[in-house]
Design a protein around this motif. Structure first.
Motif, mmCIF file in Angstrom:
data_model
loop_
_atom_site.group_PDB
_atom_site.id
_atom_site.type_symbol
_atom_site.label_atom_id
_atom_site.label_comp_id
_atom_site.label_asym_id
_atom_site.label_seq_id
_atom_site.Cartn_x
_atom_site.Cartn_y
_atom_site.Cartn_z
ATOM 1 N N PRO A 1 0.795 -1.234 0.000
ATOM 2 C CA PRO A 1 0.000 0.000 0.000
ATOM 3 C C PRO A 1 0.830 1.288 0.000
ATOM 4 O O PRO A 1 0.343 2.329 -0.445
ATOM 5 C CB PRO A 1 -0.825 -0.110 1.291
ATOM 6 C CG PRO A 1 -0.135 -1.126 2.141
ATOM 7 C CD PRO A 1 0.750 -1.953 1.271
ATOM 8 N N ASP A 2 2.074 1.252 0.503
ATOM 9 C CA ASP A 2 2.888 2.468 0.633
ATOM 10 C C ASP A 2 3.701 2.685 -0.647
ATOM 11 O O ASP A 2 4.524 1.845 -1.017
ATOM 12 C CB ASP A 2 3.819 2.299 1.851
ATOM 13 C CG ASP A 2 4.600 3.570 2.166
ATOM 14 O OD1 ASP A 2 5.159 4.176 1.224
ATOM 15 O OD2 ASP A 2 4.667 3.944 3.355
ATOM 16 N N LYS A 3 3.490 3.833 -1.306
ATOM 17 C CA LYS A 3 4.133 4.025 -2.611
ATOM 18 C C LYS A 3 5.656 4.108 -2.523
ATOM 19 O O LYS A 3 6.363 3.762 -3.462
ATOM 20 C CB LYS A 3 3.545 5.226 -3.355
ATOM 21 C CG LYS A 3 3.643 6.527 -2.630
ATOM 22 C CD LYS A 3 2.853 7.612 -3.352
ATOM 23 C CE LYS A 3 2.899 8.883 -2.533
ATOM 24 N NZ LYS A 3 2.044 9.930 -3.063
ATOM 25 N N ARG A 4 6.167 4.541 -1.370
ATOM 26 C CA ARG A 4 7.628 4.571 -1.216
ATOM 27 C C ARG A 4 8.189 3.145 -1.204
ATOM 28 O O ARG A 4 9.249 2.863 -1.777
ATOM 29 C CB ARG A 4 8.012 5.269 0.097
ATOM 30 C CG ARG A 4 7.613 6.740 0.130
ATOM 31 C CD ARG A 4 7.736 7.302 1.528
ATOM 32 N NE ARG A 4 6.831 6.614 2.466
ATOM 33 C CZ ARG A 4 6.759 6.878 3.767
ATOM 34 N NH1 ARG A 4 7.549 7.775 4.316
ATOM 35 N NH2 ARG A 4 5.903 6.237 4.545
ATOM 36 N N ILE A 5 7.447 2.236 -0.564
ATOM 37 C CA ILE A 5 7.936 0.848 -0.480
ATOM 38 C C ILE A 5 7.748 0.130 -1.823
ATOM 39 O O ILE A 5 8.538 -0.749 -2.184
ATOM 40 C CB ILE A 5 7.266 0.096 0.695
ATOM 41 C CG1 ILE A 5 7.421 0.915 1.982
ATOM 42 C CG2 ILE A 5 7.894 -1.282 0.872
ATOM 43 C CD1 ILE A 5 6.686 0.346 3.183
ATOM 44 N N VAL A 6 6.726 0.529 -2.588
ATOM 45 C CA VAL A 6 6.623 0.000 -3.958
ATOM 46 C C VAL A 6 7.874 0.410 -4.739
ATOM 47 O O VAL A 6 8.426 -0.373 -5.522
ATOM 48 C CB VAL A 6 5.346 0.506 -4.670
ATOM 49 C CG1 VAL A 6 5.296 0.008 -6.113
ATOM 50 C CG2 VAL A 6 4.092 0.060 -3.928
ATOM 51 N N GLY A 7 8.359 1.635 -4.492
ATOM 52 C CA GLY A 7 9.601 2.090 -5.126
ATOM 53 C C GLY A 7 10.783 1.214 -4.740
ATOM 54 O O GLY A 7 11.586 0.810 -5.577
ATOM 55 N N VAL A 8 10.881 0.894 -3.443
ATOM 56 C CA VAL A 8 11.984 0.034 -2.971
ATOM 57 C C VAL A 8 11.918 -1.329 -3.661
ATOM 58 O O VAL A 8 12.928 -1.829 -4.178
ATOM 59 C CB VAL A 8 11.928 -0.126 -1.425
ATOM 60 C CG1 VAL A 8 12.936 -1.166 -0.954
ATOM 61 C CG2 VAL A 8 12.188 1.211 -0.730
ATOM 62 N N LEU A 9 10.719 -1.931 -3.687
ATOM 63 C CA LEU A 9 10.570 -3.266 -4.296
ATOM 64 C C LEU A 9 10.872 -3.218 -5.791
ATOM 65 O O LEU A 9 11.515 -4.123 -6.342
ATOM 66 C CB LEU A 9 9.154 -3.804 -4.061
ATOM 67 C CG LEU A 9 8.803 -4.206 -2.623
ATOM 68 C CD1 LEU A 9 7.301 -4.435 -2.474
ATOM 69 C CD2 LEU A 9 9.567 -5.471 -2.201
ATOM 70 N N THR A 10 10.427 -2.161 -6.467
ATOM 71 C CA THR A 10 10.668 -2.020 -7.903
ATOM 72 C C THR A 10 12.159 -1.872 -8.182
ATOM 73 O O THR A 10 12.720 -2.567 -9.046
ATOM 74 C CB THR A 10 9.927 -0.778 -8.454
ATOM 75 O OG1 THR A 10 8.536 -0.912 -8.180
ATOM 76 C CG2 THR A 10 10.146 -0.620 -9.955
ATOM 77 N N ASP A 11 12.806 -0.980 -7.434
ATOM 78 C CA ASP A 11 14.211 -0.675 -7.731
ATOM 79 C C ASP A 11 15.138 -1.810 -7.312
ATOM 80 O O ASP A 11 16.100 -2.125 -8.021
ATOM 81 C CB ASP A 11 14.608 0.651 -7.061
ATOM 82 C CG ASP A 11 13.806 1.819 -7.622
ATOM 83 O OD1 ASP A 11 13.224 1.670 -8.717
ATOM 84 O OD2 ASP A 11 13.747 2.885 -6.977
ATOM 85 N N ILE A 12 14.862 -2.438 -6.160
ATOM 86 C CA ILE A 12 15.702 -3.574 -5.757
ATOM 87 C C ILE A 12 15.414 -4.764 -6.676
ATOM 88 O O ILE A 12 16.343 -5.432 -7.144
ATOM 89 C CB ILE A 12 15.513 -3.930 -4.261
ATOM 90 C CG1 ILE A 12 15.979 -2.759 -3.381
ATOM 91 C CG2 ILE A 12 16.295 -5.197 -3.908
ATOM 92 C CD1 ILE A 12 15.888 -3.001 -1.888
#
Lengths: 204, 86
Positions: free
Chosen positions: A50-61
Motif C-alpha cells: 500500500p505504501d508508494k515509497r515501499i513500492v519504489g523500494v521493491l521495484t528498484d531492488i
C-alpha cells in the motif's frame, strides 16, 4: 515496462576458467537464495504494497536483482569458457555439462532446478517485508560461503564482493521499509494483522 | 569526457550509474533528504552526458540510443558478458 542497458552493473572480466567454482556460484542464479528468486519475489510483492515509497523500494531492488542475475550468469559463462573435456571430467562439472553443456540454466549448486517454492508473495506487506529481510541475509551468507571458495580467483572475488555488499544495502532499505509500514499502521492493529487486506475488519 | 577512450568512458558510466542506483534506493526511503536529492541531481546529469557521448562515439547502450542511419548497431557491439578468457 523495462529497458535493457547493454552493460553489467559491475565489470566481470575473468581470465582463468574454473569449472568447479562455476558449479558453486550457480546457486546464486537459481538456488534457494539466489538472484532469480530475489527478483521474482520483490517484483511480485509490489502489487499488494500500500505504501508508494515501499513500492519504489521493491521495484528498484527487484530491477537491480535482474542485473545481478546477469552478473552471476556472466561469471559462470566466463568461468566455463573453452573448457577441455579433461577439465569437465575432473572438476565435477560433468553432471551439469551432460544436461546443459556450458549454457546457463538456473539451478542450485546441488543441481536442484530453480523453483518459486523457495519464495513467497503473501499479499500481507508486513509478512512480505520480513521475508525480504531474511532473503537478503540468506543471500549475503551464500556470498560469504562463495567468497571462501574464491580466495584464489581475484577476478571472481571482486565481483562477488560487490554482490555481497549490495545484499547488505538492500537489507538496510527493507529494514526502513518495514519501519515505515509499522509506523503507519492503524493504532488499534496491535498485532500487525494484514494492513492491505483486513483494513476494514472490525473484529481484529 | 569528450576525449575519453571507450574503456575509460564505460568505467565512468558504470560507476556513475551505480551511484545513481544507490542514491535512488536511498531516496525511496528518504524522499525529502536535501543532500540525497542534490547528489542525485549531480550524478544523474553526469551519467546522462556520459551516455550521450558514449552512444554517439561507440554504439548504443539502450534500444533508444541506436543510430539507425546505416545499420542496426544494437546487435553489432558485443554483449556485456562477451569478454575475458579471449
Amino acid at each position: 515496462m523495462w529497458t535493457y542497458i547493454k552493460m553489467l552493473e559491475f565489470p566481470v572480466n575473468i581470465k582463468t576458467t574454473n569449472a568447479a567454482l562455476a558449479t558453486a556460484i550457480m546457486s546464486q542464479l537459481g538456488g534457494p537464495d539466489g538472484e532469480k528468486g530475489a527478483s521474482v519475489r520483490y517484483l511480485s510483492q509490489r502489487y499488494a504494497m500500500p505504501d508508494k515509497r515501499i513500492v519504489g523500494v521493491l521495484t528498484d531492488i527487484g530491477t537491480e536483482e535482474l542485473g545481478h542475475e546477469e552478473m552471476v550468469a556472466a561469471i559462470i559463462t566466463q568461468l566455463t569458457k573453452n573448457l577441455t573435456m579433461d577439465e569437465i571430467e575432473k572438476s565435477g562439472f560433468y553432471q551439469y555439462y551432460v544436461d546443459h553443456t556450458t549454457g546457463i540454466y538456473p539451478q542450485a549448486a546441488s543441481g536442484v532446478p530453480f523453483s518459486a517454492a523457495t519464495l513467497q508473495s503473501t499479499g500481507d506487506p508486513i509478512a512480505d517485508l520480513h521475508e525480504d529481510l531474511a532473503a537478503e541475509q540468506k543471500a549475503r551468507l551464500t556470498y560469504d560461503n562463495i567468497l571462501r571458495l574464491s580466495k584464489d580467483e581475484p577476478d571472481v572475488y571482486e565481483a562477488i564482493k560487490f554482490l555481497r555488499a549490495r545484499e547488505m544495502v538492500h537489507y538496510q532499505r527493507f529494514g526502513e521499509s518495514l519501519r515505515m509500514m509499522q509506523d503507519n499502521l492503524d493504532s488499534k492493529n496491535f498485532y500487525a494483522f494484514n494492513p492491505a487486506f483486513d483494513k476494514g475488519a472490525t473484529c481484529l | 569526457m569528450e576525449n575519453m577512450c571507450k574503456e575509460d568512458l564505460m568505467e565512468l558510466i558504470q560507476s556513475t550509474n551505480f551511484t545513481v542506483i544507490e542514491l535512488g534506493l536511498y531516496l525511496d526511503t528518504h524522499p525529502n533528504c536535501p543532500c540525497g536529492l542534490s547528489a542525485y541531481e549531480d550524478h544523474s546529469r553526469t551519467l546522462k552526458r556520459a551516455v550521450d557521448i558514449y552512444e554517439r562515439k561507440f554504439g548504443p547502450l539502450t534500444i533508444y540510443g541506436v543510430d539507425s542511419d546505416t545499420d542496426w548497431t544494437w546487435v553489432e557491439t558485443p554483449w556485456p558478458w562477451q569478454k575475458g578468457c579471449d
